[in-house]
Design a protein around this motif. Structure first.
Motif, PDB file in Angstrom:
ATOM      1  N   UNK A 100       0.864  -1.293   0.118  1.00 34.81           N
ATOM      2  CA  UNK A 100      -0.144   0.098   0.048  1.00 34.81           C
ATOM      3  C   UNK A 100       0.794   1.406  -0.198  1.00 34.81           C
ATOM      4  N   UNK A 101       0.475   2.163  -0.835  1.00 31.88           N
ATOM      5  CA  UNK A 101       1.313   3.443  -0.946  1.00 31.88           C
ATOM      6  C   UNK A 101       0.137   4.663  -0.670  1.00 31.88           C
ATOM      7  N   UNK A 102       0.711   5.557  -0.280  1.00 29.98           N
ATOM      8  CA  UNK A 102      -0.044   6.828  -0.085  1.00 29.98           C
ATOM      9  C   UNK A 102       0.998   7.943  -0.602  1.00 29.98           C
ATOM     10  N   UNK A 103       0.801   8.804  -1.772  1.00 28.81           N
ATOM     11  CA  UNK A 103       1.562   9.963  -2.163  1.00 28.81           C
ATOM     12  C   UNK A 103       1.383  11.130  -1.441  1.00 28.81           C
ATOM     13  N   UNK A 104       2.387  11.943  -1.103  1.00 26.84           N
ATOM     14  CA  UNK A 104       2.039  13.263  -0.561  1.00 26.84           C
ATOM     15  C   UNK A 104       2.730  14.338  -1.578  1.00 26.84           C
ATOM     16  N   UNK A 105       1.668  15.456  -1.926  1.00 31.29           N
ATOM     17  CA  UNK A 105       2.336  16.587  -2.708  1.00 31.29           C
ATOM     18  C   UNK A 105       2.403  15.948  -4.143  1.00 31.29           C
ATOM     19  N   UNK A 106       1.942  14.649  -4.554  1.00 30.46           N
ATOM     20  CA  UNK A 106       2.214  14.373  -5.913  1.00 30.46           C
ATOM     21  C   UNK A 106       0.893  13.272  -6.421  1.00 30.46           C
ATOM     22  N   UNK A 107       0.452  13.899  -7.197  1.00 28.59           N
ATOM     23  CA  UNK A 107      -0.511  12.756  -7.839  1.00 28.59           C
ATOM     24  C   UNK A 107      -0.061  12.007  -8.934  1.00 28.59           C
TER      25      UNK A 107
ATOM     26  N   UNK B 171      -3.410   6.425  -4.268  1.00 28.17           N
ATOM     27  CA  UNK B 171      -3.979   7.656  -3.304  1.00 28.17           C
ATOM     28  C   UNK B 171      -3.032   8.681  -2.992  1.00 28.17           C
ATOM     29  N   UNK B 172      -3.419   9.738  -3.100  1.00 29.89           N
ATOM     30  CA  UNK B 172      -2.723  11.074  -2.656  1.00 29.89           C
ATOM     31  C   UNK B 172      -3.300  12.050  -2.020  1.00 29.89           C
ATOM     32  N   UNK B 173      -2.409  12.698  -1.166  1.00 25.39           N
ATOM     33  CA  UNK B 173      -3.019  13.764  -0.392  1.00 25.39           C
ATOM     34  C   UNK B 173      -2.014  15.089  -0.738  1.00 25.39           C
ATOM     35  N   UNK B 174      -2.619  16.305  -1.238  1.00 24.81           N
ATOM     36  CA  UNK B 174      -1.912  17.420  -1.428  1.00 24.81           C
ATOM     37  C   UNK B 174      -2.530  18.644  -0.918  1.00 24.81           C
ATOM     38  N   UNK B 175      -1.903  19.640  -0.679  1.00 28.12           N
ATOM     39  CA  UNK B 175      -2.512  20.878  -0.387  1.00 28.12           C
ATOM     40  C   UNK B 175      -3.290  21.200  -1.435  1.00 28.12           C
ATOM     41  N   UNK B 176      -4.199  22.115  -1.424  1.00 25.52           N
ATOM     42  CA  UNK B 176      -5.063  22.641  -2.543  1.00 25.52           C
ATOM     43  C   UNK B 176      -4.078  23.840  -3.040  1.00 25.52           C
ATOM     44  N   UNK B 177      -3.109  23.321  -4.069  1.00 23.08           N
ATOM     45  CA  UNK B 177      -1.972  24.382  -4.394  1.00 23.08           C
ATOM     46  C   UNK B 177      -2.768  25.579  -5.205  1.00 23.08           C
ATOM     47  N   UNK B 178      -3.796  24.973  -6.070  1.00 22.98           N
ATOM     48  CA  UNK B 178      -4.388  25.808  -6.977  1.00 22.98           C
ATOM     49  C   UNK B 178      -5.236  26.903  -5.966  1.00 22.98           C
ATOM     50  N   UNK B 179      -5.670  26.709  -5.008  1.00 26.20           N
ATOM     51  CA  UNK B 179      -6.470  27.532  -3.992  1.00 26.20           C
ATOM     52  C   UNK B 179      -5.148  28.487  -3.507  1.00 26.20           C
ATOM     53  N   UNK B 180      -4.189  27.938  -3.220  1.00 23.86           N
ATOM     54  CA  UNK B 180      -2.952  28.726  -2.780  1.00 23.86           C
ATOM     55  C   UNK B 180      -2.631  29.919  -3.565  1.00 23.86           C
ATOM     56  N   UNK B 181      -2.529  29.570  -4.873  1.00 26.82           N
ATOM     57  CA  UNK B 181      -2.228  30.361  -5.952  1.00 26.82           C
ATOM     58  C   UNK B 181      -3.227  31.618  -6.082  1.00 26.82           C
ATOM     59  N   UNK B 182      -4.381  30.972  -5.992  1.00 29.37           N
ATOM     60  CA  UNK B 182      -5.503  31.968  -5.960  1.00 29.37           C
ATOM     61  C   UNK B 182      -5.457  32.930  -4.942  1.00 29.37           C
TER      62      UNK B 182
ATOM     63  N   UNK C 135      -7.886  11.030  -4.017  1.00 27.28           N
ATOM     64  CA  UNK C 135      -6.853  12.055  -4.120  1.00 27.28           C
ATOM     65  C   UNK C 135      -7.350  13.190  -3.245  1.00 27.28           C
ATOM     66  N   UNK C 136      -6.937  13.274  -1.997  1.00 30.15           N
ATOM     67  CA  UNK C 136      -7.539  14.353  -1.365  1.00 30.15           C
ATOM     68  C   UNK C 136      -6.612  15.713  -1.238  1.00 30.15           C
TER      69      UNK C 136
END
Lengths: 322, 322
Positions: free
Chosen positions: A137-144, A150-161, A308-309
């Motif tokens: 089992x793998x979970x990726x952080x910061x990268x889809x 499965x991955x979890x990242x910050x909502x980077x689009x939102x950050x830019x906005x 993808x959270x």
DNA sequence: TTGTAAGCGTTATCAC
DNA sequence: GTGATAACGCTTACAA
């Protein structure tokens, strides 16, 4: 080191019984249980996890691959993840990939050798097949990485906005985005968010790529010097922002009067320096929790709600913006 | 996952032979070796380290206890140590103690469960007996725990001396030492070195204790404001120094004209800010190398040349001193 | 030069 | 309720 046999002998029971009490599994008389517990205590017996793992084909070890340890963001993430995993009674085997594929591959083999139960992956690897074929089992952080990891990242689009909106609201007309390497997904997403808002308002802006680990102060200075009419800067990390602040000072610009600056990450340091940095805060706390908890589900064969959270980011307004 | 049996079957040999080739131990015909190698290749066989460890009673895992991951100095140390250990074909199990004795004790048990081969300890623990009773080789970093636990530390006395000598040489008359918690040995040693030189020259100085992780900027400001005639500051970390620089600015002091400042650690950041920080550089590189190499000797039962190694520090002169 | 088999410390199945 | 015992995947005498 006492073994289960020693305990059995001392308690005058079989190893099976001892095993039952240490695992609280199956029937065992309260009295015999006492006996066993006493023996365990007397011998200071600690079950050998290696033997247990061999039999169970799982090791209660989680492997984690991080690009660097000396970047505050990753260090914080690792700190949180270590804390959560140990509370789940799992331990961490740490691989500092140094952004190097060979090292990653080397560790992949190690993970296999130790029957690692799960992997937390912070890497923009292209060797996805190598990971998948491990069947861990793998979970990726910061990268889809792919649709099915499965991955979890910050909502980077939102950050830019958020950055763009703030900069617009305080009247900026010409913006620079000092971003990380644009091969990275978080960087691309931030750019998308940032640009989308600005383009809508027809505000001039452009992005300049920098290394996250060692942003070239020379490059930053050059860009600033040749864009002296710029009045707003968005940076992809607080470290970059701190560098920008220095360069702005050298260029004779006042912050936030002449130029307003927004960073990313909300590292401790951003509060130390004056002017204190306005920044987009990523919740390493939430990312870490989600990553570990999702991995636990995966390891237990439970379904996960979302593949993808995205974790929301927030704008922390301090002194580098009006 | 293919096992040694699968390989043996495919190569038409016994598991013993396979074992011999994967361990390059004992006689084995070149031809059969080829056969085995082919089978290994075909099955993508990777030896199970858990089973191997169980038999050998050693796991090729090294446990490391660090107080924090988000302090640059420790992160850098960990990065170096991880790199060296993996090159020695050992892996790292990381315990972030958070300076908390309970967490340390918890991990001690884990280390035991996994037959950890050695421990790298960065802690000013008082529970030395707990460690000793584990009967696992230990190397301590930054702390001389007891006479019989090998250690490696920077030459902190020298660090204090170098700072004092520099400050004297540029004419400072009243000095403040913003140090870490004086319960820590490195802090005490730096104080000893610093004071010894200053007292000899009869130069006024005093030390003020701060937390390494979160030095109170308020405390620093107060100390500075009530000692406005101070013309030299020695800090036990660059982070503290960076804070001091801020407070000095607020107090209307120019650096280095009015007050000269020396930090400790030589972290990356110390080069980013202007004025660039003069600092005492600890060689995490050398400390890490010495620690791992000594631990290897200990694990192999080899004698070690020196029980308490000191690594020299150097003064890096930059812009906060004249 | 190769194979057999015991053993490392556990857990789990199956009798009793 | 409890105890033998096989099995997990490997290494290493020892025998052949």
């Amino acid at each position: 080191m006492a073994t289960i046999k020693d305990v059995a002998k001392l308690a005058h029971v079989s190893v099976a019984t001892v095993s039952r009490v240490i695992n609280s599994k199956g029937y065992v008389n309260v009295l015999t249980k006492e006996l066993v517990l006493d023996a365990i205590n007397e011998l200071q017996y600690v079950p050998n996890e290696l033997a247990r793992s061999l039999f169970k084909k799982q090791s209660r070890i989680i492997g984690i691959i991080v690009p660097h340890l000396t970047s505050y963001y990753f260090a914080e993430l690792l700190e949180i993840i270590e804390d959560i995993t140990i509370n789940f009674n799992y331990r961490l085997m740490v691989c500092n990939s140094q952004d190097n594929k060979e090292r990653e591959t080397k560790y992949l083999k190690v993970f296999q050798q130790y029957n690692i139960d799960g992997i937390i992956l912070i890497s923009n690897t292209t060797r996805i097949q190598d990971y998948k074929s491990l069947n861990i089992p793998i979970i990726a952080i910061d990268h889809k990485l792919t649709e099915d990891i499965p991955s979890v990242t910050s909502n980077n689009v939102l950050g830019g906005k958020l950055a763009a909106e703030k900069l617009i609201s305080v009247g900026c007309k010409k913006l620079i985005h000092f971003r990380g390497p644009s091969v990275l997904m978080p960087v691309r997403d931030r750019t998308i968010g940032f640009k989308s808002v600005l383009d809508k308002h027809k505000i001039y802006n452009f992005s300049f790529d920098l290394d996250f680990k060692n942003p070239s102060q020379e490059d930053i200075q050059n860009v600033i010097n040749s864009n002296l009419d710029c009045d707003g800067v968005f940076c992809d990390s607080d470290i970059i922002a701190l560098n920008v602040l220095q360069c702005l000072k050298k260029a004779g610009k006042r912050v936030p009067e002449d130029v307003q600056v927004i960073g990313f990450d909300n590292i401790e340091l951003s509060r130390i320096f004056s002017p204190k940095l306005t920044t987009i805060s990523q919740s390493t706390e939430k990312i870490g929790h989600y990553a570990v908890e999702t991995l636990m589900k995966l390891m237990n064969g439970e379904p996960i709600d979302k593949f993808h959270q995205q974790i929301d980011v927030t704008l922390i307004e301090r002194e580098t913006t009006l």
